[in-house]
Design an enzyme around this catalytic site. Structure first.
Site, PDB file in Angstrom:
ATOM      1  N   SER A 167       0.830  -1.197   0.000  1.00 58.63           N
ATOM      2  CA  SER A 167       0.000   0.000   0.000  1.00 58.63           C
ATOM      3  C   SER A 167       0.871   1.256   0.000  1.00 58.63           C
ATOM      4  O   SER A 167       1.795   1.382   0.801  1.00 58.63           O
ATOM      5  CB  SER A 167      -0.893  -0.024   1.233  1.00 58.63           C
ATOM      6  N   GLY A 168       0.587   2.143  -0.929  1.00 58.29           N
ATOM      7  CA  GLY A 168       1.339   3.392  -1.014  1.00 58.29           C
ATOM      8  C   GLY A 168       2.570   3.294  -1.881  1.00 58.29           C
ATOM      9  O   GLY A 168       3.325   4.249  -2.023  1.00 58.29           O
ATOM     10  N   GLU A 206      -0.492  -6.301   3.182  1.00 57.11           N
ATOM     11  CA  GLU A 206      -0.730  -5.407   4.318  1.00 57.11           C
ATOM     12  C   GLU A 206      -0.377  -6.077   5.643  1.00 57.11           C
ATOM     13  O   GLU A 206      -0.836  -7.185   5.919  1.00 57.11           O
ATOM     14  CB  GLU A 206      -2.194  -4.961   4.341  1.00 57.11           C
ATOM     15  N   THR A 263      -1.551   2.381  -8.113  1.00 61.11           N
ATOM     16  CA  THR A 263      -2.646   3.074  -8.793  1.00 61.11           C
ATOM     17  C   THR A 263      -2.095   4.155  -9.728  1.00 61.11           C
ATOM     18  O   THR A 263      -2.556   4.315 -10.854  1.00 61.11           O
ATOM     19  CB  THR A 263      -3.610   3.679  -7.748  1.00 61.11           C
ATOM     20  N   GLY A 284      -2.078  -4.023  -2.107  1.00 61.83           N
ATOM     21  CA  GLY A 284      -0.787  -4.660  -1.829  1.00 61.83           C
ATOM     22  C   GLY A 284      -0.815  -5.379  -0.496  1.00 61.83           C
ATOM     23  O   GLY A 284      -1.782  -5.325   0.251  1.00 61.83           O
ATOM     24  N   ASN A 300      -1.272   5.558   3.074  1.00 64.14           N
ATOM     25  CA  ASN A 300      -1.463   6.166   1.757  1.00 64.14           C
ATOM     26  C   ASN A 300      -2.687   7.068   1.814  1.00 64.14           C
ATOM     27  O   ASN A 300      -3.753   6.637   2.235  1.00 64.14           O
ATOM     28  CB  ASN A 300      -1.679   5.026   0.731  1.00 64.14           C
ATOM     29  N   SER A 317      -5.491   5.466  -0.676  1.00 69.57           N
ATOM     30  CA  SER A 317      -5.297   4.027  -0.734  1.00 69.57           C
ATOM     31  C   SER A 317      -6.502   3.331  -1.387  1.00 69.57           C
ATOM     32  O   SER A 317      -7.655   3.600  -1.032  1.00 69.57           O
ATOM     33  CB  SER A 317      -5.090   3.505   0.678  1.00 69.57           C
ATOM     34  N   SER A 318      -6.204   2.469  -2.345  1.00 66.61           N
ATOM     35  CA  SER A 318      -7.285   1.732  -3.006  1.00 66.61           C
ATOM     36  C   SER A 318      -7.765   0.678  -2.022  1.00 66.61           C
ATOM     37  O   SER A 318      -6.991  -0.176  -1.591  1.00 66.61           O
ATOM     38  CB  SER A 318      -6.785   1.041  -4.270  1.00 66.61           C
TER      39      SER A 318
HETATM   40  N1  LIG Z   1       5.096   8.118 -10.016  1.00 66.02           N
HETATM   41  C1  LIG Z   1       4.714   8.895  -9.020  1.00 66.02           C
HETATM   42  N2  LIG Z   1       5.018  10.207  -9.059  1.00 66.02           N
HETATM   43  C2  LIG Z   1       4.639  11.019  -8.036  1.00 66.02           C
HETATM   44  N3  LIG Z   1       3.957  10.605  -6.966  1.00 66.02           N
HETATM   45  C3  LIG Z   1       3.618   9.308  -6.881  1.00 66.02           C
HETATM   46  C4  LIG Z   1       3.970   8.391  -7.917  1.00 66.02           C
HETATM   47  N4  LIG Z   1       3.508   7.175  -7.558  1.00 66.02           N
HETATM   48  C5  LIG Z   1       2.884   7.352  -6.376  1.00 66.02           C
HETATM   49  N5  LIG Z   1       2.947   8.612  -5.970  1.00 66.02           N
HETATM   50  C6  LIG Z   1       2.396   9.179  -4.723  1.00 66.02           C
HETATM   51  O1  LIG Z   1       2.152   8.140  -3.841  1.00 66.02           O
HETATM   52  C7  LIG Z   1       0.810   8.072  -3.461  1.00 66.02           C
HETATM   53  C8  LIG Z   1       0.358   6.642  -3.339  1.00 66.02           C
HETATM   54  O2  LIG Z   1       0.366   6.005  -4.585  1.00 66.02           O
HETATM   55  P1  LIG Z   1      -0.746   4.999  -5.015  1.00 66.02           P
HETATM   56  O3  LIG Z   1      -2.050   5.439  -4.575  1.00 66.02           O
HETATM   57  O4  LIG Z   1      -0.524   4.720  -6.419  1.00 66.02           O
HETATM   58  O5  LIG Z   1      -0.350   3.750  -4.171  1.00 66.02           O
HETATM   59  P2  LIG Z   1      -0.920   2.284  -4.271  1.00 66.02           P
HETATM   60  O6  LIG Z   1       0.232   1.405  -4.520  1.00 66.02           O
HETATM   61  O7  LIG Z   1      -2.016   2.264  -5.211  1.00 66.02           O
HETATM   62  O8  LIG Z   1      -1.422   2.030  -2.814  1.00 66.02           O
HETATM   63  P3  LIG Z   1      -2.710   1.235  -2.333  1.00 66.02           P
HETATM   64  O9  LIG Z   1      -2.347  -0.197  -2.362  1.00 66.02           O
HETATM   65  O10 LIG Z   1      -2.898   1.754  -0.985  1.00 66.02           O
HETATM   66  O11 LIG Z   1      -3.786   1.616  -3.254  1.00 66.02           O
HETATM   67  C9  LIG Z   1       0.070   8.830  -4.540  1.00 66.02           C
HETATM   68  O12 LIG Z   1      -1.091   9.384  -4.047  1.00 66.02           O
HETATM   69  C10 LIG Z   1       1.080   9.857  -4.944  1.00 66.02           C
HETATM   70  O13 LIG Z   1       1.010  10.949  -4.110  1.00 66.02           O
HETATM   71 MG   LIG Z   2      -3.950   2.069  -5.112  1.00 70.09          MG
END
Ligand SMILES: Nc1ncnc2c1ncn2[C@@H]1O[C@H](COP(=O)(O)OP(=O)(O)OP(=O)(O)O)[C@@H](O)[C@H]1O
Ligand SMILES: [Mg+2]
Length: 1027
Positions: free
Chosen positions: A107-108, A385, A112, A383, A157, A160-161
């Protein structure tokens, strides 16, 4: 490995495969850290992309960068999420294979975000048309909707999805997106009713409450402050720095419009969201074991929002109806039970709303036609957790990650190594941890955790979370990956309480608290609440709670079983596609940029299996393809294999690689596949193919154009022949008619010719007319142009008379014309000539000789001229007399024929013969005395003027000779108007009167020399030579 690639490695290596010490985790981490600090967040392990969340905005996703990565070979440019997207897209188009991009990480870590970048790239790359734009818009806009309803701020996050998402993008044969489909997995619905400290509920609740529109707020009976609502304020972190709920609400509204959510649907949607918020604010009071809502007004609001009877809702919240032995018993609930029912309703409604929304989006993404299309799947699923407190949700999420890891192992590590063995390629196996054992622990039947949980749920009696845990320990207590308070050794036991069990996941140990496991797995919503919902007028709730569900006696599938089934389906979907991997890593726990926490990263590197991945990659081959696939694609690069090779494909491929000068270490020939060790070798081959393709395309184009042109030509030829045919036919008909006409004319002509001598009749009328016209035409052309031209076109028999008349007419015309042109003197001359002709023509031999010369009026010598004036004019000529002719003549005496030179002057009254010396008058003969003038028929110049003797006395006739006898006689004849008196003797003699009445004879004969002299017989003998 590759010069080019080395040069591009500005910081560290951009592909871990290039790492010198590839077995060392330290070297791996150090490379990752170095690159991260330089903002190089992407690094490859062969085709797998490792991405570290930068937690800051980097300018590496703009249109320029998209363009740079478009259609460029994977390894040509620095690693990038766009390169993964491009490779998948091109592989899908080029090899017609469905693709999927698996994005994993905790997560984070940025999953996404990565999936959004891929979508962005796909949308920017493919072709444009209004239909495609529509689909692209919806694909892109589905994200804000799903994120609003399915994402929440967690401690890890801010976005977070809280659900799993698999999205298929459908592409048509041109590579343009034409549709999409989304599958959603297990929404973390417990969040609706409870949030841990520092966390929030799903974004949409806050967005709606903070939308700022007073009208809307009062419509949904909201205060505008999330803190006022129990379901929104438990985490005590309503404010999030990185989130602007009000702005996000507008984005969601806009996205809903784009994705075809009608106003009424949107209203129904927000009504449900608001009703859930209000549900959370319901409180209950207990009176002798029977609970009642404290504030009925709120129930009223909820009933209003969902469109149901307040009483029905109240009753459903306060009671539970149980069917026992066919009888329904309605029993009241206590406070705890009421709260449980309230939360269950809120969760149930929201969960179903979410699923309904995904279906709605799917309808709007549906492809218009039903053409076959290629798919590109994007998997963005929660992801791994590990929380302080892990419940049923974490259990499911981590199980899902175990499955994904299994898939990764299947597709990369295991299958790769098995393939080498299968293909007979020398291979030293790489050791890795296979998590199948954990998967089995969770899902196996009948002794897997899920199976035991289900069994416990269904069991009659008094099953509870604790009995479930006991059962677990009892059944799988000895499993190496399972630990419970009972089975743990004394050291570990301290860390596991009696209501917990621990699983040794591939990614780490997770301790789960069993509280709520059974309940959550049962997924039960009291019947009364379901019934109340299915009776609502809200178009979504009534749809989400169908009436037949109430009627069904079947027990609904448990949550874990449902999840297991949907995961199994997901695995199948993913296995059928060509996978690409994005492994996301988060650099620290503080959501802060530039902090690289080695411990955290190292842990992720380990459980993501990146080191094993690298080892296999290093030992293995970058690329493999069945011989027929490779051969089919590249056979055009070798003359021996193009266009066809008769032998087996393997042989062909051998020829091909020899021709392409692959080095021994570059490739291996397996049993059914060719293995290429280095990407550069493949890319060189691919580049050569791309270059060659142009040539081939040109040849194909040329051939096709030739073929097409020939078809056009043949069609034109047939058309031309057809036109020719018709034209020839037309021309032939014309010709036939012409000939027919000609034949008729000729026949008519011949008939006319045959009847030409007959009186005019039908048969000859035309002919005669033609003959006439024809003759007249000829006459017009051939008629004489001068009076002297005596030619005349011969007339046909028919026109003899006409011809004569015409000829005369023409001659007269010519003469008239001629006459009009001649001068008076010439006229006189001609008159004289005519007179001369009348007198002499055909009578006197010298006449023709005279014709050519003009007659002159005066032939006197110069010396005679003065005498003429002085003597003749002055003394002899009478005043009214007009001299008409003067000439010298020879006069032969009338006796003895002696010649004497004399001058003869002819006037209009008299002929004078004068002495040529003094012009004394020798003879003067007025015309009245002239009885005639006689000449011989020969060429001599003798003329005898016969004079009336009575008047003349005895002098006798006058014998004269002139060199111009015709002229002289003509002049006299005209002057005296005595033409009729002129005689030509043709008997050789001229008799004349001599002096004193005697008769003399002049004898004419022909001889050589001209001579006039008195002959022996006393006669005057004239010898005239021929002319
Ligand atoms: N390539 C990137 N460039 C800039 N910021 C990023 C990038 N990837 C992620 N982030 C930052 O990190 C945060 C978390 O990313 P994201 O929501 O994609 O995580 P995730 O892997 O989908 O987590 P989860 O499993 O909780 O959904 C985003 O809101 C953004 O602020
Ligand atoms: Mg996500």
């Amino acid at each position: 490995m590759d010069e080019e690639l080395h040069r591009r490695d500005i910081v560290g290596v951009q592909d871990f495969v290039l790492l010198e010490d590839f077995k060392s985790p330290e070297a791996f981490l150090s490379n990752l850290a170095k690159r991260f600090q330089a903002n190089l967040i992407y690094t490859y392990i062969g085709p797998v992309l490792v991405s570290i969340n930068p937690y800051k905005t980097l300018d590496i996703y703009n249109d320029e960068v998209i363009k740079t990565y478009r259609n460029v070979n994977f390894y040509e440019l620095p690693p990038h999420i766009f390169a993964i997207a491009d490779a998948a897209y091109r592989s899908m188009r080029g090899e017609n294979r469905d693709q999927c991009v698996l994005i994993s990480g905790e997560s984070g870590a940025g999953k996404t975000e990565a999936s959004k970048k891929i979508l962005q790239y796909v949308a920017a790359t493919s072709t444009h048309s209004s239909d495609v734009e529509r689909v692209k818009d919806r694909l892109l806009q589905s994200n804000p909707i799903l994120e609003a309803f399915g994402n929440a701020k967690t401690n890890r996050n801010d976005n977070s999805s809280r659900f799993g998402k698999y999205m298929d993008i459908q592409f048509n044969f041109k590579g343009a997106p034409v549709g999409g489909h989304i599958l959603n997995y297990l929404l973390e619905k417990s969040r609706v009713v409870h949030q841990a400290t520092g966390e929030r509920n799903f974004h949409i609740f806050y967005q709606l409450v903070r939308s700022g529109d007073q009208g809307r707020l009062s419509k949904y009976s909201l205060t505008g402050s999330p803190n006022d609502h129990f379901y929104l304020n438990q985490g005590e972190s309503v404010e999030v720095e990185s989130i602007d709920d009000r702005k996000d609400f507008q984005t969601v509204k806009n996205a809903l419009d784009i994705c075809d959510f009608s106003e009424s649907h949107q209203d129904a949607l927000f009504s449900i969201v608001a009703s859930v918020i209000h549900l959370g604010d319901l409180e209950f009071q207990e009176d002798s074991g029977v609970a009642m809502v404290t504030d009925k007004e709120k129930v009223n609001t909820i009933a209003g929002l969902l469109g149901c009877e307040e009483e029905v809702l109240l009753s459903a919240l306060h009671h539970r109806t149980i069917e026992a032995k066919g009888e329904k018993v309605k029993s009241p609930l206590n406070v705890d039970q009421c709260l449980y029912a309230r939360d269950a309703l809120a969760k149930g409604v929201y969960d179903r709303l979410f699923t309904w929304m995904v279906q709605r989006i799917n309808i709007s993404l549906q492809q218009r036609g039903k053409l076959k299309c290629n798919l590109m799947g994007l998997l963005d699923i929660y992801g791994f957790e590990i929380f302080q407190y892990n419940s049923f949700e974490q259990f499911c999420i981590n199980y899902c990650n175990e499955k994904l890891q299994q898939l990764f192992i299947e597709l990369t590590l295991k299958s790769e190594q098995e393939e080498y063995q299968r293909e007979g390629i020398e291979w030293e196996p790489v050791q890795y941890f296979n998590n199948k054992i954990i998967c089995d622990l969770v899902e196996a039947k009948p002794v897997g955790i899920i199976a035991i949980l289900d069994e416990e749920c269904l069991r009659p009696g008094e099953p509870s979370d604790q009995t479930f845990l006991d059962k677990l320990t009892q059944t799988i207590g000895s499993h190496p990956h399972y630990v419970s308070h009972v089975t743990a050794d004394s050291a570990t036991r301290k860390t596991i309480s009696r209501d917990q069990f621990r699983l040794k996941h591939y990614a780490g140990d997770v301790t789960y608290n069993i509280k709520g496991f059974l309940d959550k797995n049962n997924n039960l919503l009291f019947r009364d609440l379901k019934a109340a919902m299915s009776a609502t007028t809200n178009i979504i709730t009534s749809q989400c709670f169908p009436k037949d569900e109430l009627l069904s006696k079947k027990r609904p599938e448990t949550a874990a079983a449902q999840f297991k089934t949907s995961l199994a389906q997901l695995m199948e979907i993913l296995m059928s596609k060509e996978p690409a991997y994005v492994r996301c890593i988060k650099p620290n726990d503080f959501k802060r940029p530039a902090i690289f926490d080695e411990k955290i990263v190292n842990h992720q590197v380990k459980y993501l299996g990146l080191m094993e991945n690298l080892r296999v990659r290093r030992a293995g081959f970058a690329y493999r393809r069945p011989y027929e696939v490779f051969f089919k694609r590249y056979k055009s690069l070798c003359p021996a294999t193009w266009p066809n090779y008769p032998g087996p494909e393997k042989e062909g491929v051998q020829l091909l690689v020899n021709h392409l000068q692959y080095q021994d270490d570059d490739y291996r020939m397996g049993k059914t596949k060719l293995f290429i060790r280095f990407p550069r070798v493949l890319f060189a081959t691919e580049d050569a193919f791309q270059a060659r393709k142009h040539g081939l395309a040109t040849t194909i184009q040329a051939k096709y154009r030739c073929f097409h042109q020939r078809k056009v030509y043949l069609k034109m030829r047939v058309s031309a022949i057809m036109v020719q045919c018709y034209w020839r036919r037309y021309a032939a008909i014309k010709e036939r008619e012409r000939r027919k006409r000609a034949v008729e004319i000729i026949r008519k002509f011949i008939k006319g010719f045959m009847y030409r001598k007959k009186p005019e009749c039908d048969e000859n009328r035309e002919f005669i007319r033609y003959t006439k016209i024809n003759y007249l035409e000829r006459v017009k052309k051939e008629a004489p142009k001068t009076v002297l031209d005596k030619k005349w076109p011969a007339p046909p028999e028919l026109l003899m008379e006409t011809s004569d008349l015409l000829q005369k007419l023409a001659m007269r015309n010519l003469m008239l014309k001629y006459v009009k042109t001649i001068s008076p003197s010439r006229k006189l001359q001609l008159q004289q000539k005519v007179v001369a002709e009348n007198i002499f023509k055909g009578k006197k031999e010298s006449y023709p000789y005279s014709v050519k010369d003009q007659f002159v009026d005066n032939r006197l010598a110069a010396h005679h001229e003065s005498l003429r004036t002085s003597v003749f004019e002055a003394t002899i000529k009478q005043a009214d007399e007009k001299v008409l002719y003067c000439t010298g003549v020879t006069k032969f005496d009338r006796h003895g024929y002696k010649p004497r030179n004399r001058v003869m002057i002819v006037t209009d009254k008299t002929i004078y013969v004068l002495n040529d010396k003094d012009f004394k008058t020798k003879d003067k003969i007025p015309y009245a005395l002239v009885k005639g003038i006689v000449l011989s028929s020969l060429t001599d110049g003798i003329f005898v003027i016969i004079v009336s003797t009575a008047e003349n006395g005895s002098k006798g006739d006058l014998i004269l000779q002139s060199d111009y006898v015709v002229e002289a006689v003509t002049k006299i004849a005209m002057a005296g108007n005595i033409s009729s008196m002129i005689k030509i003797s043709n008997n050789g003699n001229i008799n004349h009167d001599m002096m004193s009445g005697k008769q003399g004879i002049i004898e004419f004969s022909k001889g050589n020399m001209y001579s006039v002299k008195k002959g022996k017989n006393g006669q005057l003998c004239v010898i005239a030579p021929p002319l």
